[in-house]
Enzyme design. Structure first.
Site, PDB file in Angstrom:
ATOM      1  N   GLU A   1      -2.286  11.557   0.882  1.00  0.00           N
ATOM      2  CA  GLU A   1      -3.137  11.472   2.089  1.00  0.00           C
ATOM      3  C   GLU A   1      -4.583  11.897   1.845  1.00  0.00           C
ATOM      4  OE1 GLU A   1      -1.025  13.742   5.071  1.00  0.00           O
ATOM      5  OE2 GLU A   1       0.699  12.391   5.011  1.00  0.00           O
TER       6      GLU A   1
ATOM      7  N   GLU B   1       8.506   6.980   2.802  1.00  0.00           N
ATOM      8  CA  GLU B   1       8.937   7.956   3.825  1.00  0.00           C
ATOM      9  C   GLU B   1       9.343   7.212   5.095  1.00  0.00           C
ATOM     10  OE1 GLU B   1       5.975  11.058   4.354  1.00  0.00           O
ATOM     11  OE2 GLU B   1       5.525  11.114   2.224  1.00  0.00           O
TER      12      GLU B   1
END
Ligand code: XIL
Length: 354
Positions: free
Chosen positions: A153, A259
């Site tokens: 991220e 995910e």
């Protein structure tokens, strides 16, 4: 499966459902998919026997939901605790499962001591610490994990350039590339991923990441794949998802749907998973898998679910509501979404057969 599709097209759903249920009792995800199917787990959960049984039967890949993050491993400046990650690796090895490492660098889930000191480090001190951390951890897990999310991220939430994290401020624009180089120096074979969310739903974010990929490839910075987190809702645009798959695979990279969970309660009004929502979730699951499965073999790394059962999903806390986002319910029963995964594999085969 053609038999079922034929009846389904005649609208004989009962036959299809009964048929599929009988069929699915005998099969598992890891047997059915030609690519690894993974799940995020914790050492506590896999210590329970029923949990361990299902995880062992169904999945061919494991990710540590938390215990391989710096918060767990990095106990003080130059001390590391690998015990929880090691126990997960041992569990996986006993079941012929691969392990995906998550994650070496992230602006969240840092140990308290680092949160308290990070602002006070000068650039060189932080760079040295981070390099030592990456290299020690990658060396420790060399031959035990097949891959790492190196930086998690690092792109701004809305996709507009890099995230304004303390790493960016102190280490400069090129820190992600250097983290990849440090990791590669410690393990020539492990696959290195960049992992982020909203890649499939925010074209601007996809673009920013593709610019980074192009830059890495032009300069020979080691990068093997992209982790698309896929914390998605029923409103996911399949066109945007497809575009992300196409753009990333065209660059020769592996794609990890890293995910996966599918939210069905965005406004928080649902009190149960209704049959209608379960059906929409099944359909979306099937499309996600179908399109992924159609990628060239070399671009498929794995599909990993972010948890096994609905009741344990991080999304309940994160969104404030139950989301029923996973393959299994509280009682270890396969949901329609599980069937959707299998349908996605079948559809691709049928298309190729024709
Ligand atoms: C989440 C875990 O699921 C939670 O248990 C923890 O409290 C917070 O982190 N993106 C990521 C994951 O890359 O590491 C996050 O996992 C979910 C969002």
């Amino acid at each position: 499966m053609r038999f079922f599709s034929f009846f389904s097209s005649l609208g004989l759903m009962a036959v299809v459902v009964i048929g599929n249920q009988l069929h699915t009792e005998k099969i598992t995800l890891r047997e059915q998919a030609s690519f690894p199917v993974g799940v995020a787990v914790s050492p506590k959960r896999i210590a329970q026997s029923e949990y361990a049984k299902v995880v062992g039967q169904e999945f061919s890949s494991l990710t540590a939901e938390n215990v391989m993050k710096p918060q767990y491993i990095w106990t003080s400046e130059r001390n590391y605790d690998f015990s929880k990650g090691d126990s997960l690796v041992a569990f996986a090895q006993a079941r012929q499962q691969q392990v995906h490492g998550h994650t070496l660098v992230w602006h969240l889930m840092q140990p308290d001591w680092l949160k308290n000191t990070i602002e006070s480090y000068d650039s060189a001190t932080l760079e040295n610490l981070l390099r030592d951390y990456i290299q020690t951890v990658v060396k420790h897990y060399r031959g035990k994990v097949v891959s790492w999310d190196v930086v998690n991220e690092a792109v701004a939430s809305n996709g507009d350039g890099m995230r304004e994290s303390v790493y960016l401020q102190k280490l400069g624009d090129d820190y992600v590339a250097r983290c990849h180089q440090y990791a590669r120096q410690s393990d020539p074979d492990v696959l290195l991923f960049y992992n982020d969310y909203s890649i499939a739903s925010n074209p601007k974010k996809l673009n920013t990441i593709l610019e980074m990929v192009d830059d890495f490839q032009a300069r020979g910075i080691p990068l093997d794949g992209i982790g698309m987190q896929m914390h998605v809702g029923l409103d996911l645009s399949l066109d945007d998802y497809q575009k992300a798959l196409d753009e990333i695979s065209q660059r020769g990279l592996k794609i990890h749907l890293s995910e996966v969970d599918i939210k069905v309660n965005s406004n928080g009004k649902q009190t149960t998973l209704t049959p209608e929502l379960a059906e929409s979730q099944r359909e979306l699951m099937s499309e996600i898998v179908r399109r992924y499965n159609q990628l060239p073999e070399e671009n498929k790394f794995a599909i990993t679910f972010w948890g096994l059962r609905d009741n344990e999903s991080w999304l309940t806390n994160h969104t404030g509501f139950p989301q029923w986002p996973l393959l299994y319910d509280h009682d270890f029963q396969r949901k329609s979404m599980y069937q959707g995964f299998l349908d996605g594999l079948e559809t691709a085969q049928t298309t190729v057969d024709k």
